[in-house]
Enzyme design. Sequence first.
Site, PDB file in Angstrom:
ATOM      1  N   ARG A  43       2.035   0.516  10.300  1.00 13.91           N
ATOM      2  CA  ARG A  43       1.642   1.027   8.988  1.00 13.91           C
ATOM      3  C   ARG A  43       2.823   0.927   8.033  1.00 13.91           C
ATOM      4  O   ARG A  43       3.739   1.724   8.071  1.00 13.91           O
ATOM      5  CB  ARG A  43       1.184   2.481   9.119  1.00 13.91           C
TER       6      ARG A  43
ATOM      7  N   SER B 289     -10.514  -6.286   9.630  1.00 15.46           N
ATOM      8  CA  SER B 289     -11.682  -5.531   9.204  1.00 15.46           C
ATOM      9  C   SER B 289     -12.528  -6.507   8.415  1.00 15.46           C
ATOM     10  O   SER B 289     -12.088  -7.031   7.409  1.00 15.46           O
ATOM     11  CB  SER B 289     -11.213  -4.366   8.334  1.00 15.46           C
TER      12      SER B 289
ATOM     13  N   ARG C 139       0.834  -1.208   0.000  1.00 15.37           N
ATOM     14  CA  ARG C 139       0.000   0.000   0.000  1.00 15.37           C
ATOM     15  C   ARG C 139       0.867   1.257   0.000  1.00 15.37           C
ATOM     16  O   ARG C 139       1.802   1.373   0.788  1.00 15.37           O
ATOM     17  CB  ARG C 139      -0.907   0.006   1.231  1.00 15.37           C
TER      18      ARG C 139
ATOM     19  N   GLU D 121      -6.730  -1.479  15.289  1.00 16.35           N
ATOM     20  CA  GLU D 121      -7.341  -2.351  14.283  1.00 16.35           C
ATOM     21  C   GLU D 121      -6.375  -3.441  13.812  1.00 16.35           C
ATOM     22  O   GLU D 121      -5.239  -3.168  13.450  1.00 16.35           O
ATOM     23  CB  GLU D 121      -7.771  -1.509  13.075  1.00 16.35           C
TER      24      GLU D 121
ATOM     25  N   ARG E  94       0.779  -6.709  12.388  1.00 15.17           N
ATOM     26  CA  ARG E  94       0.190  -6.142  13.605  1.00 15.17           C
ATOM     27  C   ARG E  94       0.052  -7.209  14.690  1.00 15.17           C
ATOM     28  O   ARG E  94       0.133  -6.913  15.885  1.00 15.17           O
ATOM     29  CB  ARG E  94      -1.164  -5.509  13.291  1.00 15.17           C
TER      30      ARG E  94
END
Length: 425
Positions: free
Chosen positions: A277, A352, A262, A349, A391
């Site tokens: 991230r 999702s 990303r 988070e 994560r």
Amino acid sequence: MLDVKFVRQNPDIVRRSLQNRRTEADLDRFLKLDEERRNLLFEVEKLKNLRNSESEEIARKKKAKEPADELIARMKEVSQQIKEMDEKINEVEKSLEEILLTIPNIPDDSVPIGESDADNVEVRRWGEPTKFDFEPKPHWDIGEDLDILDFERARKITGSRFTVYKGAGARLERALINFMLDLHTQKHNYKEIFPPFIVNRDSMTGTGQLPKFEEDAFKLANNNDYFLIPTAEVPVTNLHRDEILSKDDLPIYYVAYSGCFRAEAGSAGRDTRGLIRQHQFNKVELVKFTDAQSSMQELEKLTADAEEVLELLGLPYRVVVLSTGDLGFSSAKTYDIEVWMPSYNRYVEISSCSNFKDFQARRARIQYRPEKGAKPVYVHTLNGSGLAIGRTTAAILENYQQSDGSVIIPEVLREYMGGLNKIDI
RNA sequence: GGAGAGAUGGCCGAGUAGGUCGAAGGCGGUCGCCUGCUAAGCGAUUAUACGGACUAAAAUCCGUAUCGAGGGUUCGAAUCCCUCUCUCUCCGCCA
């Protein structure tokens, strides 16, 4: 993508959806263009009908050696008119398509209305935030102190937001991938998929990453139409793009490990340290194809499947349902699973889980026949992380850290770590 | 990277001196008939999207478009011309 007829017949629902999502799309222009399109079609089809019948007449006359010059001359004019109108219609349809692709999915009725992530509603919590009788370290410090994460050298060989995993760190990352794949395939009946990490434009459009979010994706420079996948959702959901499945195929459960890439445009300054991230990270993704009747129930099951990973790892978490203001573009309903992250002193988070209903399926043309011989209808697609690996690694390092700087390996992972039960200096 | 072949309906497969071709034929599917059952047989039917009429909504009917994609020639194109994409075969290179 919404159904054009639905938008035409329910502009109020669409308008309310846009308001609730705190987003905009040019709905009025869409409705106007839609009407214009139908008017133009009506006119041009009359002309085409005329041309078709008169062309047959010309053929007849020619066969009978009768003169047809006058008729041909007249049809020449008609054809010119048709050409002009077709061009106009093409323009209108292009504009319609552009607008339609910017209209997000309609939130499910059960989704709370809100401005932003602040209005997300917690639906349950598992475990308690980890307590320490010493000053806990953030995972980036733990990782560097144990020499299992190397951010410095990743910056050298690539750049910021990349990480080199070393030794037990690399092993831990790999163990988590295998543990999750085994759990979902063996206990939850998902079929394992190992997809390409590069996809074409049609696939990115099919799942909704394009055209609206092109800047978030990494695009290959030597091929205009190839993109690094931001999630395995893209290749896996597109497995059945342009297909008509049979009723017996459903529901389909897939689980896929993939690297994820990303560009994270617009997130500069957020989560700059550690694994949270990254431009490249690992993820195990769950994807489902279901019929319209069972998709909401399947979302609950999918979320529970992801939650079980955290429970088995002994990581405290909570589940929130996203409010309309935070809901993703293609999603009708999303649960975020958030793991307790001591360095953030809050839940972060880690998964999702979304039900897209028929929004992606319409865009990707994934259908099934409810009955033999019946007209095909769109499937419902769902997906969720099960889980984000990086994560999870971060959460394990932080929640399982000891006062001496070591990190205990969760019980269920030890067999995947060659029996290692602790990462030490 | 070099050379060649090809893209037609769910599938296979005709159709190139342009004119009832949305497209022969076969397979498969569906419905009906028939045979005591099964196999076989007979008859019919069998694409999608969009627009319109009719509807409460369907069904139905009418129209338009679609033979890889886009453009061109023509009164008219699956058929002629151009561009692009993809697939396959052989050679080379390669984990």
